[in-house]
Structure formats: C-alpha cells, structure tokens
Design a protein around this motif. Structure first.
Motif, PDB file in Angstrom:
ATOM      1  N   ALA A 180       0.766  -1.060   0.110  1.00 60.91           N
ATOM      2  CA  ALA A 180      -0.042   0.058   0.117  1.00 60.91           C
ATOM      3  C   ALA A 180       0.735   1.204   0.007  1.00 60.91           C
ATOM      4  CB  ALA A 180      -1.040  -0.097   1.385  1.00 60.91           C
ATOM      5  N   TYR A 181       0.198   2.275  -0.307  1.00 58.09           N
ATOM      6  CA  TYR A 181       1.133   3.591  -0.652  1.00 58.09           C
ATOM      7  C   TYR A 181       0.639   4.828   0.095  1.00 58.09           C
ATOM      8  CZ  TYR A 181       3.048   0.189  -3.955  1.00 58.09           C
ATOM      9  OH  TYR A 181       3.524  -1.075  -4.483  1.00 58.09           O
ATOM     10  N   LEU A 182       1.464   5.832   0.180  1.00 61.91           N
ATOM     11  CA  LEU A 182       0.780   7.163   0.522  1.00 61.91           C
ATOM     12  C   LEU A 182       0.382   7.982  -0.527  1.00 61.91           C
ATOM     13  CD1 LEU A 182       3.506   7.914   3.392  1.00 61.91           C
ATOM     14  CD2 LEU A 182       1.375   6.924   3.596  1.00 61.91           C
ATOM     15  N   THR A 183       0.513   7.432  -1.669  1.00 58.25           N
ATOM     16  CA  THR A 183      -0.145   8.595  -2.995  1.00 58.25           C
ATOM     17  C   THR A 183      -0.984   7.537  -3.821  1.00 58.25           C
ATOM     18  OG1 THR A 183       1.673   8.302  -4.508  1.00 58.25           O
ATOM     19  CG2 THR A 183       1.962   9.759  -3.157  1.00 58.25           C
ATOM     20  N   ARG A 184      -1.503   8.043  -4.741  1.00 55.10           N
ATOM     21  CA  ARG A 184      -2.448   7.115  -5.663  1.00 55.10           C
ATOM     22  C   ARG A 184      -1.559   6.522  -6.741  1.00 55.10           C
ATOM     23  NH1 ARG A 184      -4.001  10.581 -10.108  1.00 55.10           N
ATOM     24  NH2 ARG A 184      -3.300  12.973  -9.603  1.00 55.10           N
ATOM     25  N   TYR A 185      -0.556   6.662  -6.936  1.00 57.34           N
ATOM     26  CA  TYR A 185       0.031   6.048  -8.025  1.00 57.34           C
ATOM     27  C   TYR A 185       0.655   4.806  -7.952  1.00 57.34           C
ATOM     28  CZ  TYR A 185       0.765  10.912  -9.742  1.00 57.34           C
ATOM     29  OH  TYR A 185       0.629  12.206 -10.199  1.00 57.34           O
ATOM     30  N   GLY A 186       0.498   4.060  -6.921  1.00 53.71           N
ATOM     31  CA  GLY A 186       0.815   2.773  -6.921  1.00 53.71           C
ATOM     32  C   GLY A 186       2.268   2.406  -6.749  1.00 53.71           C
ATOM     33  N   VAL A 187       3.068   3.227  -6.463  1.00 53.17           N
ATOM     34  CA  VAL A 187       4.617   2.988  -6.266  1.00 53.17           C
ATOM     35  C   VAL A 187       5.154   3.793  -5.195  1.00 53.17           C
ATOM     36  CG1 VAL A 187       4.938   2.766  -8.728  1.00 53.17           C
ATOM     37  CG2 VAL A 187       5.239   5.047  -7.809  1.00 53.17           C
ATOM     38  N   PRO A 188       6.354   3.192  -4.616  1.00 52.48           N
ATOM     39  CA  PRO A 188       6.702   4.032  -3.403  1.00 52.48           C
ATOM     40  C   PRO A 188       6.725   5.425  -3.671  1.00 52.48           C
ATOM     41  CG  PRO A 188       8.009   2.007  -3.767  1.00 52.48           C
ATOM     42  CD  PRO A 188       7.045   2.322  -5.078  1.00 52.48           C
ATOM     43  N   LEU A 189       6.873   6.020  -2.339  1.00 55.06           N
ATOM     44  CA  LEU A 189       6.585   7.651  -2.454  1.00 55.06           C
ATOM     45  C   LEU A 189       7.781   8.286  -2.931  1.00 55.06           C
ATOM     46  CD1 LEU A 189       5.039  10.104  -1.367  1.00 55.06           C
ATOM     47  CD2 LEU A 189       6.250   9.912   0.730  1.00 55.06           C
ATOM     48  N   ASP A 190       9.041   7.795  -2.871  1.00 57.40           N
ATOM     49  CA  ASP A 190      10.060   8.651  -3.556  1.00 57.40           C
ATOM     50  C   ASP A 190      10.142   8.437  -4.817  1.00 57.40           C
ATOM     51  OD1 ASP A 190      10.653   5.832  -3.099  1.00 57.40           O
ATOM     52  OD2 ASP A 190      12.861   6.161  -2.812  1.00 57.40           O
ATOM     53  N   GLN A 191       9.636   7.438  -5.508  1.00 53.87           N
ATOM     54  CA  GLN A 191       9.539   7.273  -6.950  1.00 53.87           C
ATOM     55  C   GLN A 191       8.315   8.010  -7.632  1.00 53.87           C
ATOM     56  OE1 GLN A 191       9.706   3.177  -8.192  1.00 53.87           O
ATOM     57  NE2 GLN A 191      10.620   2.370  -6.469  1.00 53.87           N
ATOM     58  N   ALA A 192       7.078   8.098  -6.819  1.00 56.69           N
ATOM     59  CA  ALA A 192       6.008   8.856  -7.186  1.00 56.69           C
ATOM     60  C   ALA A 192       6.307  10.274  -7.135  1.00 56.69           C
ATOM     61  CB  ALA A 192       4.825   8.523  -6.400  1.00 56.69           C
ATOM     62  N   ILE A 193       6.929  10.808  -6.363  1.00 55.05           N
ATOM     63  CA  ILE A 193       7.132  12.130  -6.207  1.00 55.05           C
ATOM     64  C   ILE A 193       8.771  12.674  -6.348  1.00 55.05           C
ATOM     65  CG2 ILE A 193       7.022  14.413  -4.726  1.00 55.05           C
ATOM     66  CD1 ILE A 193       4.299  12.929  -5.371  1.00 55.05           C
ATOM     67  N   LYS A 194       9.111  12.876  -7.605  1.00 58.40           N
ATOM     68  CA  LYS A 194      10.460  12.942  -7.888  1.00 58.40           C
ATOM     69  C   LYS A 194      10.931  14.537  -7.870  1.00 58.40           C
ATOM     70  CE  LYS A 194      10.447   9.182 -11.290  1.00 58.40           C
ATOM     71  NZ  LYS A 194      11.570   8.205 -10.305  1.00 58.40           N
ATOM     72  N   PRO A 195      12.189  14.706  -7.710  1.00 57.33           N
ATOM     73  CA  PRO A 195      12.541  16.223  -7.241  1.00 57.33           C
ATOM     74  C   PRO A 195      12.626  16.822  -8.757  1.00 57.33           C
ATOM     75  CG  PRO A 195      14.344  14.720  -7.134  1.00 57.33           C
ATOM     76  CD  PRO A 195      13.037  13.784  -7.084  1.00 57.33           C
ATOM     77  N   GLU A 196      12.737  16.147  -9.866  1.00 56.75           N
ATOM     78  CA  GLU A 196      12.751  16.869 -11.061  1.00 56.75           C
ATOM     79  C   GLU A 196      11.223  17.014 -11.504  1.00 56.75           C
ATOM     80  OE1 GLU A 196      13.850  13.992 -10.495  1.00 56.75           O
ATOM     81  OE2 GLU A 196      13.494  12.544 -12.311  1.00 56.75           O
ATOM     82  N   ASN A 197      10.082  16.638 -10.807  1.00 56.68           N
ATOM     83  CA  ASN A 197       8.619  16.931 -11.390  1.00 56.68           C
ATOM     84  C   ASN A 197       8.408  18.193 -11.360  1.00 56.68           C
ATOM     85  OD1 ASN A 197       8.346  13.968 -11.504  1.00 56.68           O
ATOM     86  ND2 ASN A 197       6.936  14.026  -9.765  1.00 56.68           N
ATOM     87  N   PRO A 198       7.868  18.589 -12.489  1.00 60.08           N
ATOM     88  CA  PRO A 198       7.429  20.007 -12.768  1.00 60.08           C
ATOM     89  C   PRO A 198       6.378  20.422 -11.702  1.00 60.08           C
ATOM     90  CG  PRO A 198       6.528  18.708 -14.474  1.00 60.08           C
ATOM     91  CD  PRO A 198       7.310  17.842 -13.820  1.00 60.08           C
ATOM     92  N   ALA A 199       6.272  21.664 -11.389  1.00 63.08           N
ATOM     93  CA  ALA A 199       5.029  21.990 -10.407  1.00 63.08           C
ATOM     94  C   ALA A 199       3.874  22.147 -11.128  1.00 63.08           C
ATOM     95  CB  ALA A 199       5.625  23.156  -9.826  1.00 63.08           C
ATOM     96  N   ALA A 200       3.525  20.952 -11.710  1.00 61.11           N
ATOM     97  CA  ALA A 200       2.349  21.035 -12.380  1.00 61.11           C
ATOM     98  C   ALA A 200       1.041  21.216 -11.585  1.00 61.11           C
ATOM     99  CB  ALA A 200       2.163  19.944 -13.398  1.00 61.11           C
ATOM    100  N   SER A 201      -0.085  21.568 -12.328  1.00 58.27           N
ATOM    101  CA  SER A 201      -1.387  21.731 -11.263  1.00 58.27           C
ATOM    102  C   SER A 201      -1.781  20.143 -10.952  1.00 58.27           C
ATOM    103  CB  SER A 201      -2.314  22.391 -12.176  1.00 58.27           C
ATOM    104  OG  SER A 201      -2.849  21.653 -13.191  1.00 58.27           O
ATOM    105  N   ASP A 202      -2.439  20.076  -9.909  1.00 55.59           N
ATOM    106  CA  ASP A 202      -2.885  18.828  -9.740  1.00 55.59           C
ATOM    107  C   ASP A 202      -4.236  18.494  -9.943  1.00 55.59           C
ATOM    108  OD1 ASP A 202      -3.113  17.003  -6.258  1.00 55.59           O
ATOM    109  OD2 ASP A 202      -3.054  16.088  -8.451  1.00 55.59           O
ATOM    110  N   GLU A 203      -4.763  17.522 -10.740  1.00 50.60           N
ATOM    111  CA  GLU A 203      -5.917  17.314 -11.144  1.00 50.60           C
ATOM    112  C   GLU A 203      -6.881  16.847 -10.117  1.00 50.60           C
ATOM    113  OE1 GLU A 203      -4.010  13.601 -12.201  1.00 50.60           O
ATOM    114  OE2 GLU A 203      -3.487  15.874 -12.182  1.00 50.60           O
ATOM    115  N   MET A 204      -6.150  16.087  -9.069  1.00 56.05           N
ATOM    116  CA  MET A 204      -7.033  15.525  -7.981  1.00 56.05           C
ATOM    117  C   MET A 204      -7.484  16.647  -6.918  1.00 56.05           C
ATOM    118  SD  MET A 204      -5.995  12.244  -5.808  1.00 56.05           S
ATOM    119  CE  MET A 204      -7.067  11.712  -4.300  1.00 56.05           C
ATOM    120  N   GLN A 205      -8.518  16.973  -6.638  1.00 58.41           N
ATOM    121  CA  GLN A 205      -8.949  17.519  -5.528  1.00 58.41           C
ATOM    122  C   GLN A 205      -8.776  16.961  -4.342  1.00 58.41           C
ATOM    123  OE1 GLN A 205     -10.107  20.853  -5.972  1.00 58.41           O
ATOM    124  NE2 GLN A 205      -9.377  20.596  -8.083  1.00 58.41           N
TER     125      GLN A 205
END
Length: 289
Positions: free
Chosen positions: A253-278
């Motif tokens: 189980a995970y802390l985000t909805r992506y189904g992968v470990p947190l440090d893989q789901a949230i990468k430092p190089e990810n752009p600060a895009a708008s999050d479509e999930m409310q």
C-alpha cells in the motif's frame, strides 16, 4: 504523561480555572487550521457561543510542526486574551502514558494500518485514525466533564459552506450534538481566512498529519521541495508499513495514488504542474479544519 481524563494539563489555558464544567458544555473541535481558527475568532468576538476549544493532538511526532507552532504560539495566547479555554487532549493508554499516531503506525506487532493508505488501484483504504485519536479522545473528555446522552455537549465543527458534503458524513458520540457554526453563518473557506486576517492573526496552513495519504500530489511535491526532512520520514513510514504487510502476505500500500513507493511517485525533477486531483479532505470533520 496523560491525566486521567486524557488532558495534558500542562498545556491547558488557565482562563477561569474551570475544573469540572457542568452539563451543557459547548466546545469546538479545534484542529489548528483555517476554519476552526475562524471559529476561535468568532467566539472571541461573541458571534458564536463556544467558550471551550479542544485540540486533539494526535502527537507532536505526527501533527505537522507548523500546526503545532500555530496552536502554541498564536492560537493559545489569543484564546487566553479573549477568555476562551483552549485545551489540548491526547489519546491515553491505560497506564496513563499518551499514545501518538506515529507510535501506533510503527508498532511491530500491529496487523492493521489506521491511516487511509492507498491500495494498488489508488483508492484510499479504511482508516481509524480520526476516530481513535480525535473523535473518541474529545468525546471521552466531554463525558468525563459532565456530558451525557440526556444532557449532551454541543460540539462545533469547522466545516465551511464550500465543504458542506463533509457535514453529511459526520458521526458523533451519544453524548454529543454536532453543530456547524460556519454553515449557519453561510461562510466559506475564503471568508474564514479573511476573518482571521481582520483579527490581526496570520492565516494557518491546512492542518493534517504530515504523512497523511489524503494529501494532494501537489502537496507531496511541496513537501519534498520545501520540507525534505518530513518527506523522508514519510518515505520511511511507507517502507515500514509495507514490510509489515509483506510479512502478513498482503499486497503493498502507498501514501500516494500512483501505486509506487513515495520517493518514486514524487520526484525532485517533477514540474510543479497543477494537480488534477482535488483534496478529498477528512470526511469526519475533525481533521484539517
């Protein structure tokens, strides 16, 4: 150490030495966020009748540090200055020691996870954190101080008009009657922020445990960029939970909805895009207000 009624007496605002409130208690469930802080200002201005504010601290190791700082440095002095009792309550074990949510999550022999971790399909799992560490803790304090089914306590919840769907899911203890002062006044979250600003107080952050799986992806990105210490504690927690699930033969189980470990789901190089999930918020009405 907890006192017998689950109240950390050292953190109690000594406004009027109220030791045994009579039946008919009127108390706000105070979360340290925008909506419940607006209730504090409204109570100070006598626009609502709630002389007691109960802050159910799920743990200094679990609440976001900014929330704890706001409660202690801003809300508590403001309450004291305006004749309001702001009382901190905690979950207590039978031996009188306090238990935090972080400690519960890290118990080696625990077979359940009290926070709504995400399953492989991204859906949040069941949870008991709000019930065990907030609703029951506050309910126990109210009962010990005179609330009964025949003479219930009025409990004010900081749900604003733009979150009215949360009120429909609200549960309560038998000795409580739930009230929604912000709904009665027709106030939205933006109105709450303005009320706080007009009172000369800083607007607090959204209150929640720093590792809460109900955070938006954008909030996780923000934590990794700006609060790396909290982010890596969250990563470690996810690892601990999945080690335990693997031992029990359960899927991860995970802390985000992506189904992968947190440090893989949230990468430092990810752009600060708008999050479509409310952000779904906390459907109990006791968290994040």
């Amino acid at each position: 150490m907890c006192s017998a009624d689950g109240n950390d007496a050292a953190n109690r605002s000594p406004v009027n030495s109220m030791q045994e409130p009579s039946p008919g208690i009127r108390a706000v469930s105070y979360g340290g966020g925008v909506q419940s802080t607006a209730l504090l200002v409204l109570a100070a201005h006598k626009r609502i009748d709630f002389p007691i504010f109960l802050f159910a601290n799920v743990g200094d190791d679990s609440e976001h540090p900014d929330t704890l700082a706001y409660v202690n440095d801003i809300a508590r002095p403001y309450a004291r200055q305006n004749g309001i009792e702001l009382i901190e309550v905690k979950r207590c074990r039978r031996d009188g020691t306090s238990e935090t949510l972080w400690e519960r999550l890290n118990q080696r022999n625990s077979r359940s996870i009290p926070i709504p971790v995400r399953m492989g399909n991204g859906a949040p799992g069941r949870r008991s954190c709000t019930s065990d560490f907030k609703i029951k803790v506050i309910g126990r304090w109210l009962k010990r101080h005179g609330a009964t089914a025949a003479s219930p306590a009025a409990v004010g919840i900081g749900i604003s008009l733009d979150e009215i769907h949360r009120a429909n899911k609200r549960r309560s203890e038998p000795h409580e009657v739930i009230e929604y002062p912000l709904l009665q006044l027709g106030l939205r979250r933006d109105d709450c922020a303005q009320i706080i600003t007009d009172a000369g107080l800083p607007v607090p952050r959204k209150s929640a445990c720093f590792f809460c799986p109900l955070k938006t992806v954008g909030a996780w990105r923000e934590q990794r960029y700006r609060e790396p210490d909290l982010f890596w504690k969250s990563v470690h927690l996810e690892e601990v939970l999945n080690e335990r699930r693997a031992m029990l033969g359960r899927d991860p189980a995970y802390l985000t909805r992506y189904g992968v470990p947190l440090d893989q789901a949230i990468k430092p190089e990810n752009p600060a895009a708008s999050d479509e999930m409310q952000d779904p918020g906390c459907d109990s009405g006791w968290c994040m207000t």
